[in-house]
Design an enzyme around this catalytic site. Structure first.
Site, PDB file in Angstrom:
ATOM      1  N   LYS A  20      40.147  54.394  37.658  1.00 26.95           N
ATOM      2  CA  LYS A  20      38.730  54.097  37.936  1.00 26.95           C
ATOM      3  C   LYS A  20      38.062  55.270  38.639  1.00 26.95           C
ATOM      4  CE  LYS A  20      37.594  51.658  41.682  1.00 26.95           C
ATOM      5  NZ  LYS A  20      36.638  52.277  42.624  1.00 26.95           N
ATOM      6  N   ASN A  21      38.703  55.765  39.704  1.00 22.69           N
ATOM      7  CA  ASN A  21      38.064  56.788  40.538  1.00 22.69           C
ATOM      8  C   ASN A  21      38.033  58.163  39.904  1.00 22.69           C
ATOM      9  OD1 ASN A  21      37.446  54.851  42.328  1.00 22.69           O
ATOM     10  ND2 ASN A  21      39.108  55.323  43.757  1.00 22.69           N
ATOM     11  N   CYS A 114      28.681  49.875  52.063  1.00 28.67           N
ATOM     12  CA  CYS A 114      29.334  48.817  51.280  1.00 28.67           C
ATOM     13  C   CYS A 114      30.242  48.021  52.196  1.00 28.67           C
ATOM     14  CB  CYS A 114      30.101  49.411  50.110  1.00 28.67           C
ATOM     15  SG  CYS A 114      31.712  50.026  50.585  1.00 28.67           S
ATOM     16  N   ARG A 119      29.528  54.584  54.768  1.00 25.01           N
ATOM     17  CA  ARG A 119      29.608  55.523  53.621  1.00 25.01           C
ATOM     18  C   ARG A 119      28.417  56.483  53.547  1.00 25.01           C
ATOM     19  NH1 ARG A 119      33.012  52.672  49.637  1.00 25.01           N
ATOM     20  NH2 ARG A 119      33.486  54.713  48.813  1.00 25.01           N
ATOM     21  N   ASP A 306      43.365  53.235  49.938  1.00 18.11           N
ATOM     22  CA  ASP A 306      43.214  52.244  48.872  1.00 18.11           C
ATOM     23  C   ASP A 306      44.484  51.432  48.638  1.00 18.11           C
ATOM     24  OD1 ASP A 306      41.067  54.362  46.770  1.00 18.11           O
ATOM     25  OD2 ASP A 306      40.720  53.315  48.665  1.00 18.11           O
ATOM     26  N   ARG A 398      35.837  44.805  39.760  1.00 21.52           N
ATOM     27  CA  ARG A 398      35.285  46.156  39.828  1.00 21.52           C
ATOM     28  C   ARG A 398      36.349  47.204  39.544  1.00 21.52           C
ATOM     29  NH1 ARG A 398      34.048  47.722  45.069  1.00 21.52           N
ATOM     30  NH2 ARG A 398      33.845  49.695  43.942  1.00 21.52           N
TER      31      ARG A 398
END
Ligand code: EPZ
Length: 421
Positions: A20-21, A114, A119, A306, A398
């Protein structure tokens, strides 16, 4: 919501999806190219759909076929990104660097905070200003412009106060089309940064040192088409390795690059598991008695933030006391309360969690508080006695592609059901 019946052993192999990243920033990176690009191994995730919506709103033509994404960013408008979509995806800010580099102007809403922290994007903006951009933030909108006849960014020496992943990616992309040489010192070193650099190099960029704390970029006039495959998702791979460890199951995880998982593998071994590298990006987890260990999250190659929540779920079942310190994000321990609901013995002290292992957890209704917290609650549910109900799946979707089917194929009893009002 997800219903999980715990204590079912897992077995077999799980194939990991694209990262994803990495896919998110490569999609933004395609804005640098006045031709078409093809990205392969692109996962099907809510965040990817949102990035596609943002690119489409700029005028990009996109076609997704399975995990292949064709991108045509020939005719785009760098000032058209709409607030309502941008506000749902922090990664949308990745578009700033490429648009400013290619057009000398960009207008885009500030991403805002978020679930896991404030952030800020100060480091991104400071770096762009060092490259000659004037940046104005008005009513939550970032207006950035480059003056001068060719409206071109200028190479610069940039030192990052913190090795921010996003700031490194923004400045790396901006520098590919700048005039002259840029150096980024104290740069982030994550594998996704290396993937982005390799993607840009494949389009004709001149980048050296990605993956180290000093990156040098020599600007070029323009980039060309590319056909590029995204790296596998190391965080998804780490999550499934923990699924094996927490259920005491021997499993293999394929499309998992061991070099990207060094801190994760080291901690799994410290906890008592064995990881065998079977070659061809396949890792075998051999379970063991779970021992307590301490973890501190840090920028790469330190332990990834993460993976913090997933390891907290694992350490709840370990023998002894562990301390987890979250140093990267200021609000990323909210899963503690949900694990306590299942019977975990965890005390919070600032950004430290003191975990005393317990013999078992009990299934319970729990609420996801962010993306990685949702994964941690699923893992705890796989090992708990009885049934766990996980809500707040908009977080999960997500960042995890089809996780319940992948787990079911490994033998887990897990089902996505719709709650009847
Ligand atoms: C990326 O976020 C990832 N997101 C995050 O993954 C990941 O947790 C993070 O890197 C760290 O590894 C994507 O790639 C889309 P940072 P990013 O800039 O780029 C502070 C997930 O679960 N900071 O390295 O936003 C910031 O507040 C997500 O998949 C500043 O202070 O991370 C944070 O505390 C969550 N000023 C720290 O640095 C700035 O200008 C790390 O942020 C920029 C950042």
């Amino acid at each position: 919501m997800l219903e999980i019946w715990g204590r079912n052993p897992l077995q077999g192999n799980v194939k990991i999806s694209g990262a994803k990243n990495s896919a998110l920033v490569l999609m933004a990176g395609s804005l640098l190219c006045p031709k078409d690009c093809r990205l392969r191994n692109v996962p099907s995730l809510v965040d990817i759909s949102r990035m596609s919506q943002i690119l489409t709103s700029l005028g990009v033509k996109l076609t997704k076929n399975g995990d292949v994404l064709d991108i045509d960013a020939r005719d785009i408008n760098p000032t058209a990104a709409p607030y309502d979509i941008v506000s749902q995806l922090r990664a949308s800010f990745f578009a700033v660097g490429p648009l400013l580099a290619r057009f000398g102007t960009v207008k885009i809403p500030l991403p805002g905070g978020c679930d896991i922290g404030a952030r800020p994007v100060k480091l991104h903006i400071q770096g762009l200003q060092a490259m000659g951009a004037s940046v104005l933030i008005e009513s939550g909108i970032v207006h950035a412009d480059v003056k001068g006849s060719n409206r071109r960014l200028q190479g610069a020496k940039i030192y990052l106060d913190y090795p921010s992943v996003g700031a490194t990616e923004t400045l790396l992309m901006a520098a590919t089309l700048a005039e002259g040489e840029t150096t980024i010192e104290n740069a982030a070193q994550e594998p996704e940064i290396v993937d982005l650099a390799n993607f840009c190099i494949a389009m004709g960029a001149k980048i050296y040192g990605a993956g180290t704390n000093k990156i040098t970029i020599v600007g070029v006039d323009r980039l060309h088409s590319v056909d590029y495959a995204v790296i596998p998702d190391r965080i998804e791979a780490g999550t499934f390795l923990v699924a094996g460890a927490i259920t005491h199951s021997e499993i293999t995880v394929s499309s998992a690059i061991a070099d990207h998982l060094v801190p994760v593998i080291a901690k799994l071994e410290a906890i008592g598991c064995r990881i065998i590298n079977e070659g061809e990006n396949c890792l075998r987890l051999i379970p063991g008695e779970l021992k307590a260990t301490d973890i501190e999250t840090l920028p790469y190659p330190g332990f990834p933030t993460d993976m913090q929540a997933q390891f907290m779920a694992l350490l709840c079942f370990s023998e002894g006391n562990s301390v987890i310190s979250e140093t990267v994000f200021e609000n990323r321990l909210r899963h503690v309360a949900e694990l306590q609901r299942m019977g975990a013995n965890i005390r919070l002290k600032g950004n430290h969690a003191l975990i005393q292992g317990v013999p078992f957890l009990s299934g319970a209704p729990v609420m996801s508080t962010d993306l990685r917290a949702s994964a941690a609650l699923i893992l705890a549910g796989l090992a708990a006695q009885g049934k766990t109900i996980v809500r707040g799946l908009h977080h999960l979707d997500r960042g995890y592609e089809d996780i319940e089917n992948k787990l079911r194929k490994l033998g887990a009893r897990i089902e996505r059901v719709t709650e009847s009002n």
